[in-house]
Write a protein that holds these residues in place. Sequence first.
Motif, PDB file in Angstrom:
ATOM      1  N   VAL A  11       0.846  -1.195   0.000  1.00 16.28           N
ATOM      2  CA  VAL A  11       0.000   0.000   0.000  1.00 16.28           C
ATOM      3  C   VAL A  11       0.877   1.239   0.000  1.00 16.28           C
ATOM      4  CG1 VAL A  11      -1.795   1.266   1.217  1.00 16.28           C
ATOM      5  CG2 VAL A  11      -1.776  -1.236   1.272  1.00 16.28           C
ATOM      6  N   CYS A  12       0.583   2.189  -0.883  1.00 13.56           N
ATOM      7  CA  CYS A  12       1.309   3.452  -0.932  1.00 13.56           C
ATOM      8  C   CYS A  12       0.707   4.420   0.092  1.00 13.56           C
ATOM      9  CB  CYS A  12       1.241   4.076  -2.326  1.00 13.56           C
ATOM     10  SG  CYS A  12       2.090   3.103  -3.597  1.00 13.56           S
ATOM     11  N   ILE A  13       1.562   5.112   0.804  1.00 12.05           N
ATOM     12  CA  ILE A  13       1.082   6.039   1.832  1.00 12.05           C
ATOM     13  C   ILE A  13       0.194   7.120   1.225  1.00 12.05           C
ATOM     14  CG2 ILE A  13       1.803   7.754   3.536  1.00 12.05           C
ATOM     15  CD1 ILE A  13       4.300   6.121   4.027  1.00 12.05           C
ATOM     16  N   SER A  14       0.581   7.618   0.057  1.00 10.65           N
ATOM     17  CA  SER A  14      -0.186   8.693  -0.570  1.00 10.65           C
ATOM     18  C   SER A  14      -1.587   8.264  -0.986  1.00 10.65           C
ATOM     19  CB  SER A  14       0.573   9.227  -1.794  1.00 10.65           C
ATOM     20  OG  SER A  14       0.787   8.190  -2.742  1.00 10.65           O
ATOM     21  N   GLU A  15      -1.797   6.947  -1.115  1.00  8.53           N
ATOM     22  CA  GLU A  15      -3.090   6.435  -1.540  1.00  8.53           C
ATOM     23  C   GLU A  15      -3.965   5.992  -0.368  1.00  8.53           C
ATOM     24  OE1 GLU A  15      -2.229   3.307  -4.243  1.00  8.53           O
ATOM     25  OE2 GLU A  15      -1.392   4.612  -5.790  1.00  8.53           O
ATOM     26  N   MET A  16      -3.430   6.109   0.844  1.00 10.92           N
ATOM     27  CA  MET A  16      -4.180   5.678   2.017  1.00 10.92           C
ATOM     28  C   MET A  16      -5.258   6.689   2.388  1.00 10.92           C
ATOM     29  SD  MET A  16      -1.122   4.396   4.551  1.00 10.92           S
ATOM     30  CE  MET A  16      -0.091   2.982   4.138  1.00 10.92           C
ATOM     31  N   ALA A  23      -2.284   7.031  11.108  1.00 12.95           N
ATOM     32  CA  ALA A  23      -1.802   5.911  11.921  1.00 12.95           C
ATOM     33  C   ALA A  23      -0.375   5.532  11.522  1.00 12.95           C
ATOM     34  CB  ALA A  23      -2.730   4.710  11.765  1.00 12.95           C
ATOM     35  N   VAL A  24      -0.096   5.533  10.223  1.00 14.29           N
ATOM     36  CA  VAL A  24       1.245   5.212   9.744  1.00 14.29           C
ATOM     37  C   VAL A  24       2.241   6.275  10.204  1.00 14.29           C
ATOM     38  CG1 VAL A  24       2.701   5.039   7.688  1.00 14.29           C
ATOM     39  CG2 VAL A  24       0.504   3.865   7.750  1.00 14.29           C
ATOM     40  N   GLU A  25       1.864   7.543  10.094  1.00 14.09           N
ATOM     41  CA  GLU A  25       2.749   8.621  10.519  1.00 14.09           C
ATOM     42  C   GLU A  25       3.031   8.529  12.015  1.00 14.09           C
ATOM     43  OE1 GLU A  25       0.762  12.148   9.250  1.00 14.09           O
ATOM     44  OE2 GLU A  25       1.521  12.015   7.188  1.00 14.09           O
ATOM     45  N   ASN A  64       3.259  -3.074   6.264  1.00 18.78           N
ATOM     46  CA  ASN A  64       3.068  -3.453   4.860  1.00 18.78           C
ATOM     47  C   ASN A  64       3.223  -2.247   3.933  1.00 18.78           C
ATOM     48  OD1 ASN A  64       2.534  -5.435   2.865  1.00 18.78           O
ATOM     49  ND2 ASN A  64       0.418  -4.738   2.698  1.00 18.78           N
ATOM     50  N   VAL A  65       4.246  -1.455   4.245  1.00 12.24           N
ATOM     51  CA  VAL A  65       4.552  -0.260   3.462  1.00 12.24           C
ATOM     52  C   VAL A  65       6.047  -0.293   3.127  1.00 12.24           C
ATOM     53  CG1 VAL A  65       4.645   2.266   3.448  1.00 12.24           C
ATOM     54  CG2 VAL A  65       2.755   1.084   4.605  1.00 12.24           C
ATOM     55  N   PRO A  66       6.434  -0.012   1.881  1.00 14.85           N
ATOM     56  CA  PRO A  66       7.858  -0.019   1.514  1.00 14.85           C
ATOM     57  C   PRO A  66       8.685   0.894   2.416  1.00 14.85           C
ATOM     58  CG  PRO A  66       6.495   0.113  -0.446  1.00 14.85           C
ATOM     59  CD  PRO A  66       5.570   0.292   0.716  1.00 14.85           C
ATOM     60  N   ALA A  67       9.858   0.419   2.795  1.00 15.65           N
ATOM     61  CA  ALA A  67      10.724   1.190   3.689  1.00 15.65           C
ATOM     62  C   ALA A  67      11.079   2.554   3.098  1.00 15.65           C
ATOM     63  CB  ALA A  67      11.997   0.399   3.983  1.00 15.65           C
ATOM     64  N   GLN A  69       9.288   4.455   1.270  1.00 13.55           N
ATOM     65  CA  GLN A  69       8.168   5.376   1.479  1.00 13.55           C
ATOM     66  C   GLN A  69       8.152   5.888   2.915  1.00 13.55           C
ATOM     67  OE1 GLN A  69       4.227   4.580   0.093  1.00 13.55           O
ATOM     68  NE2 GLN A  69       4.927   3.227  -1.532  1.00 13.55           N
ATOM     69  N   LEU A  70       8.484   5.015   3.854  1.00  9.82           N
ATOM     70  CA  LEU A  70       8.517   5.423   5.259  1.00  9.82           C
ATOM     71  C   LEU A  70       9.625   6.450   5.487  1.00  9.82           C
ATOM     72  CD1 LEU A  70       8.009   1.975   7.033  1.00  9.82           C
ATOM     73  CD2 LEU A  70       6.295   3.734   6.558  1.00  9.82           C
ATOM     74  N   LYS A  71      10.778   6.239   4.862  1.00 13.08           N
ATOM     75  CA  LYS A  71      11.882   7.193   4.983  1.00 13.08           C
ATOM     76  C   LYS A  71      11.484   8.553   4.412  1.00 13.08           C
ATOM     77  CE  LYS A  71      15.684   3.834   4.691  1.00 13.08           C
ATOM     78  NZ  LYS A  71      16.850   3.396   3.886  1.00 13.08           N
ATOM     79  N   ALA A  72      10.843   8.511   3.244  1.00 13.07           N
ATOM     80  CA  ALA A  72      10.424   9.754   2.601  1.00 13.07           C
ATOM     81  C   ALA A  72       9.392  10.483   3.448  1.00 13.07           C
ATOM     82  CB  ALA A  72       9.851   9.458   1.215  1.00 13.07           C
ATOM     83  N   ARG A  73       8.473   9.732   4.034  1.00 16.32           N
ATOM     84  CA  ARG A  73       7.451  10.346   4.887  1.00 16.32           C
ATOM     85  C   ARG A  73       8.085  10.946   6.131  1.00 16.32           C
ATOM     86  NH1 ARG A  73       2.467  12.274   4.082  1.00 16.32           N
ATOM     87  NH2 ARG A  73       2.448  10.664   2.464  1.00 16.32           N
ATOM     88  N   TRP A  74       9.092  10.267   6.680  1.00 20.53           N
ATOM     89  CA  TRP A  74       9.784  10.803   7.860  1.00 20.53           C
ATOM     90  C   TRP A  74      10.487  12.115   7.527  1.00 20.53           C
ATOM     91  CZ3 TRP A  74      10.212  11.908  12.516  1.00 20.53           C
ATOM     92  CH2 TRP A  74      11.417  12.356  13.076  1.00 20.53           C
ATOM     93  N   ARG A  75      11.137  12.173   6.373  1.00 21.80           N
ATOM     94  CA  ARG A  75      11.795  13.425   5.980  1.00 21.80           C
ATOM     95  C   ARG A  75      10.778  14.550   5.847  1.00 21.80           C
ATOM     96  NH1 ARG A  75      14.932   9.839   2.745  1.00 21.80           N
ATOM     97  NH2 ARG A  75      13.566  10.199   0.949  1.00 21.80           N
TER      98      ARG A  75
END
Length: 209
Positions: A11-16, A23-25, A64-67, A69-75
């Motif tokens: 699942v892509c974060i931008s599509e959630m 919750a992911v953030e 269940n999210v690509p790492a 994407q998580l790094k990009a969201r954290w930045r």
Amino acid sequence: MSSNTTQMSIVCISEMKNSKRVAVEEEIIGMVKLNPFLYERKHEMYKNKCMRNKKFNELGKKLNVPAQQLKARWRTLKDKFFQEFKAELIPSGSADEAVKSKWKWMERLRFLENIYTPVDNSPCSSLNISKTVQELQQNMTSLVDRAKIIAEPSVPKSAAQLFFESLAKQTEEAELTPAEFCNLQIEILKALKAASIPNYLQMFCLQQI
């Protein structure tokens, strides 16, 4: 023989949906806060890419999210915090008081304030300028008193103008990150406020860099 294992779709974060994205953030912020080496430059493992990847990969499997994407969201979250934090320190309007941020993650990310604490090995200290807030306070008072004449094009460059041009050049050459640049501006602002410089001149000086 067929396998009964069902592969879950990524699942892509931008599509959630908003609730899922929040919750992911929250999971990202919680994980980073528990692992200071992911954000604290002085930590001995700050540059350990293997450990950094391991933590984001573990969270990626959990959510269940690509790492990546998580790094990009954290930045994105970190940069947003720096932006809001900087705004809190700058007086708004004539009230001479900063407005506290209403961003939903502001309080959860307060642990990042420590990044702004000046230290001897800070990238900002590598600039050929005053290396401490005390030195900035001593230099700014006399320079800013003459800053108004910068607006007069026919007048030769003043000491203040030469100072800020030199500061801007050295800042550019240092190739600071957005966070490091904010750190520099905040320290200069602190020095200006400590020297009782009027608000309109504080903003004028910051605009020079």
